[in-house]
Design an enzyme around this catalytic site. Structure first.
Site, PDB file in Angstrom:
ATOM      1  N   ARG A 252      47.863 -27.473 -11.227  1.00  0.00           N
ATOM      2  CA  ARG A 252      47.875 -26.902 -12.583  1.00  0.00           C
ATOM      3  C   ARG A 252      49.248 -26.011 -12.764  1.00  0.00           C
ATOM      4  NH1 ARG A 252      43.191 -27.605 -15.807  1.00  0.00           N
ATOM      5  NH2 ARG A 252      42.055 -29.441 -14.752  1.00  0.00           N
TER       6      ARG A 252
ATOM      7  N   ARG B   4      32.880 -29.794 -15.624  1.00  0.00           N
ATOM      8  CA  ARG B   4      32.638 -28.437 -14.836  1.00  0.00           C
ATOM      9  C   ARG B   4      31.248 -27.800 -15.178  1.00  0.00           C
ATOM     10  NH1 ARG B   4      38.026 -26.203 -17.911  1.00  0.00           N
ATOM     11  NH2 ARG B   4      39.526 -27.067 -16.507  1.00  0.00           N
TER      12      ARG B   4
ATOM     13  N   ARG C 267      39.507 -17.577 -13.800  1.00  0.00           N
ATOM     14  CA  ARG C 267      38.459 -18.542 -14.417  1.00  0.00           C
ATOM     15  C   ARG C 267      37.432 -19.188 -13.439  1.00  0.00           C
ATOM     16  NH1 ARG C 267      40.689 -23.305 -18.235  1.00  0.00           N
ATOM     17  NH2 ARG C 267      41.021 -24.290 -16.201  1.00  0.00           N
TER      18      ARG C 267
HETATM   19  N1  GDP Z   1      46.821 -35.867 -24.198  1.00  0.00           N
HETATM   20  C1  GDP Z   1      45.726 -35.221 -23.943  1.00  0.00           C
HETATM   21  N2  GDP Z   1      45.604 -34.194 -23.350  1.00  0.00           N
HETATM   22  C2  GDP Z   1      44.341 -33.555 -23.519  1.00  0.00           C
HETATM   23  C3  GDP Z   1      43.207 -34.006 -24.106  1.00  0.00           C
HETATM   24  N3  GDP Z   1      42.123 -33.271 -23.966  1.00  0.00           N
HETATM   25  C4  GDP Z   1      42.496 -32.396 -23.157  1.00  0.00           C
HETATM   26  N4  GDP Z   1      43.800 -32.491 -23.021  1.00  0.00           N
HETATM   27  C5  GDP Z   1      44.552 -31.556 -21.935  1.00  0.00           C
HETATM   28  O1  GDP Z   1      44.483 -31.857 -20.730  1.00  0.00           O
HETATM   29  C6  GDP Z   1      44.719 -30.511 -19.906  1.00  0.00           C
HETATM   30  C7  GDP Z   1      43.516 -30.306 -19.002  1.00  0.00           C
HETATM   31  O2  GDP Z   1      42.429 -30.006 -19.747  1.00  0.00           O
HETATM   32  P1  GDP Z   1      41.059 -29.477 -19.095  1.00  0.00           P
HETATM   33  O3  GDP Z   1      41.003 -30.216 -17.784  1.00  0.00           O
HETATM   34  O4  GDP Z   1      40.256 -29.342 -19.723  1.00  0.00           O
HETATM   35  O5  GDP Z   1      41.655 -28.255 -18.283  1.00  0.00           O
HETATM   36  P2  GDP Z   1      42.352 -26.582 -18.889  1.00  0.00           P
HETATM   37  O6  GDP Z   1      43.286 -26.786 -19.890  1.00  0.00           O
HETATM   38  O7  GDP Z   1      42.591 -25.833 -17.622  1.00  0.00           O
HETATM   39  O8  GDP Z   1      41.015 -25.978 -19.535  1.00  0.00           O
HETATM   40  C8  GDP Z   1      45.031 -29.421 -21.078  1.00  0.00           C
HETATM   41  O9  GDP Z   1      46.282 -29.309 -21.203  1.00  0.00           O
HETATM   42  C9  GDP Z   1      44.337 -30.302 -22.310  1.00  0.00           C
HETATM   43  O10 GDP Z   1      45.085 -29.654 -23.540  1.00  0.00           O
HETATM   44  C10 GDP Z   1      43.333 -35.239 -24.887  1.00  0.00           C
HETATM   45  O11 GDP Z   1      42.618 -36.041 -25.430  1.00  0.00           O
HETATM   46  N5  GDP Z   1      44.827 -35.711 -24.896  1.00  0.00           N
HETATM   47  N1  ADP Z   2      44.905 -13.017 -23.684  1.00  0.00           N
HETATM   48  C1  ADP Z   2      44.073 -13.208 -22.549  1.00  0.00           C
HETATM   49  N2  ADP Z   2      43.855 -12.072 -21.515  1.00  0.00           N
HETATM   50  C2  ADP Z   2      43.224 -12.141 -20.304  1.00  0.00           C
HETATM   51  N3  ADP Z   2      42.621 -13.344 -20.312  1.00  0.00           N
HETATM   52  C3  ADP Z   2      42.495 -14.337 -21.080  1.00  0.00           C
HETATM   53  C4  ADP Z   2      43.150 -14.331 -22.283  1.00  0.00           C
HETATM   54  N4  ADP Z   2      43.234 -15.381 -23.000  1.00  0.00           N
HETATM   55  C5  ADP Z   2      42.131 -16.133 -22.254  1.00  0.00           C
HETATM   56  N5  ADP Z   2      41.699 -15.360 -21.383  1.00  0.00           N
HETATM   57  C6  ADP Z   2      41.002 -16.044 -19.869  1.00  0.00           C
HETATM   58  O1  ADP Z   2      41.681 -16.992 -19.168  1.00  0.00           O
HETATM   59  C7  ADP Z   2      41.021 -17.941 -18.765  1.00  0.00           C
HETATM   60  C8  ADP Z   2      41.711 -19.152 -19.401  1.00  0.00           C
HETATM   61  O2  ADP Z   2      41.435 -19.155 -20.542  1.00  0.00           O
HETATM   62  P1  ADP Z   2      41.053 -20.722 -21.266  1.00  0.00           P
HETATM   63  O3  ADP Z   2      40.870 -20.590 -22.643  1.00  0.00           O
HETATM   64  O4  ADP Z   2      40.170 -21.640 -20.430  1.00  0.00           O
HETATM   65  O5  ADP Z   2      42.598 -21.553 -21.134  1.00  0.00           O
HETATM   66  P2  ADP Z   2      42.634 -23.169 -21.401  1.00  0.00           P
HETATM   67  O6  ADP Z   2      41.936 -23.687 -22.271  1.00  0.00           O
HETATM   68  O7  ADP Z   2      44.046 -22.940 -21.999  1.00  0.00           O
HETATM   69  O8  ADP Z   2      42.612 -23.623 -20.009  1.00  0.00           O
HETATM   70  C9  ADP Z   2      39.634 -17.698 -19.313  1.00  0.00           C
HETATM   71  O9  ADP Z   2      38.918 -17.106 -18.187  1.00  0.00           O
HETATM   72  C10 ADP Z   2      39.680 -16.748 -20.323  1.00  0.00           C
HETATM   73  O10 ADP Z   2      38.538 -15.978 -20.581  1.00  0.00           O
END
Ligand code: GDP
Ligand code: ADP
Length: 392
Positions: free
Chosen positions: A270, A166, A259
């Site tokens: 998702r 991203r 986000r």
């Molecule tokens: N099994 C597994 N899941 C992962 C790993 N790294 C990230 N993920 C999971 O993959 C999912 C997608 O991650 P990402 O593409 O960064 O999107 P986000 O969760 O929306 O920020 C999330 O549920 C992460 O926890 C990994 O190394 N192993």
């Molecule tokens: N408690 C909360 N209330 C409102 N917004 C939140 C909260 N926690 C996280 N966010 C926002 O939600 C979005 C997703 O959070 P993120 O940390 O990227 O989620 P994930 O890693 O689980 O995918 C981000 O824009 C973040 O700033």
């Protein structure tokens, strides 16, 4: 495969599980497990740079195995013994306590010969933390805040993924962005602790990603999906498992959209997966703690509380044991204890001559860490008993 070094073929003897194998030539040792003899050491060894090679009695051939886990730096002077049927305990002399105990384990389920190193950790070092939850729930935000507040205490396990970066994501920092074919090959070669297909991409935690954090003396945080959490539960990595849920499905959708990192199609995918993840997160015995990320500050406080950080004013990095194991004279095994006789100089106390390595509480194992070791000076070695003095 290769020719046998001259000394070994004559020197290989039958195994005796109670006594250290000191059948060494220079700085190499030979330990027998079943039909295989594991030769460990680097002396005059141009072939096995990893320090391990195996003689297979069945095929009468030498094999250079694939070696996983954090390898010890090449050392001169060690003892090796069979411990618990399939682990070789290696005691490296002239070394600090946090560096002196290693385990080499045969890894099964591979077509080729694969072994893995694991560093022995004295005491119960803090367990890694696995954080799971649906996309958009706030895992990354919670982890970033924890790492900002406690930079010397926590380190992030940088996963591999086949998804595209991203905006603002950096290779090697947020993820190791990789080609699917390369990652699939690495998985086959046993380089991953766990992996899973998530939202149509491949994600995985390499053994190295976790080792790098532990080597820096930090507590590792893994942000992985529920399938990955289950794999880690089944692995040798002892961890604390935390599941983060949203206050409602509508709020999750709102956060994902706000986000602004995914296309509409990706958001829909998702959200569909989120339902499934929320269901699986409730699986009994998988997660140790459940957090609801409604108000961010309260959720962050709850996270700190369950990690024992709620009263913390200053951060304290995980401590490393800094004792020193001198040259070793000999060693013997009794139950779960190894008695190490050291060569001490005149200035050292007689009590420092004998060290007990207690393996009765060890946890984990290769390719991660073997934790829970204890080391003591065996002060009184009279036949009627012994008073142990803790080393650290
Ligand atoms: N099994 C597994 N899941 C992962 C790993 N790294 C990230 N993920 C999971 O993959 C999912 C997608 O991650 P990402 O593409 O960064 O999107 P986000 O969760 O929306 O920020 C999330 O549920 C992460 O926890 C990994 O190394 N192993
Ligand atoms: N408690 C909360 N209330 C409102 N917004 C939140 C909260 N926690 C996280 N966010 C926002 O939600 C979005 C997703 O959070 P993120 O940390 O990227 O989620 P994930 O890693 O689980 O995918 C981000 O824009 C973040 O700033």
């Amino acid at each position: 495969m290769g020719e046998a070094p001259a000394f070994l073929l004559e020197n290989l003897q039958e195994d005796d599980t109670n006594v250290f194998h000191l059948k060494s030539e220079g700085t190499q040792t030979a330990t027998v497990i079943g039909s295989k003899t594991y030769v460990i050491g680097w002396a005059n060894d141009k072939v096995a740079t990893s320090g391990v090679r195996i003689f297979d009695k069945c095929t009468n051939e030498w094999v250079i195995p694939t070696v996983l886990g954090t390898k010890p730096k090449p050392f001169r002077g060690h003892l090796a013994m069979l411990y618990c049927e399939d682990r070789i305990l290696v005691v490296k002399e002239s070394s600090t306590f946090d560096e002196c105990i290693w385990f080499l384990e045969q890894q099964k389920n591979f077509e080729t010969q694969v072994v893995a190193w694991s560093r022995g950790v004295i005491g119960d070092a803090e367990k890694p933390i696995v954080i799971s939850g649906p996309s958009g729930v706030g895992k990354g935000t919670l982890i970033n805040k924890l790492m900002d507040e406690f930079p010397a205490m926590f380190g992030f396990s940088v996963s591999h993924t086949t998804r595209a970066p991203r905006d603002g994501e950096r290779n090697g920092v947020h993820y190791n962005f990789t080609e699917r074919s390369v990652m699939e090959q690495d998985i086959k070669d046993g380089k991953f602790l766990e992996f899973a297909a998530v939202h149509g991409n491949l994600y995985g935690t390499s053994i190295e990603a976790v080792d790098v954090v532990a080597d820096a003396g930090k507590r590792c945080i893994l942000d992985i999906d529920v399938q990955g959490a289950r794999s880690v539960r089944d692995s040798c990595l002892e961890a604390i498992f935390i599941f983060v849920s949203p206050p409602s499905f509508e709020e999750l959708e709102k956060r994902l959209r706000a986000r602004g990192t995914e296309t509409e199609e990706q958001i829909q995918k998702r959200l569909r997966n989120a339902k499934n993840e929320l269901e699986k997160g409730r699986e009994p015995g998988l997660f140790d703690h459940m957090l609801v990320n409604d108000d961010f500050d309260s959720c962050y406080m709850s996270l700190k509380k369950l990690l024992g950080l709620d009263g913390a004013i200053n951060e304290t990095p995980c401590s490393l044991e800094m004792g020193y194991l001198p040259l070793v004279d000999s060693a013997s095994k009794s139950d779960e204890k190894i008695l190490i006789k050291c060569k001490t100089g005149e200035s050292e106390k007689a009590s420092q001559k004998m060290i007990t390595l207690d393996l009765s509480s060890i946890k984990g194992g290769a390719p991660a860490r073997t934790r829970g070791l204890n080391m003591y000076y065996a002060e009184d070695l009279t036949p009627n008993g012994s008073t142990d003095e803790k080393l650290s």
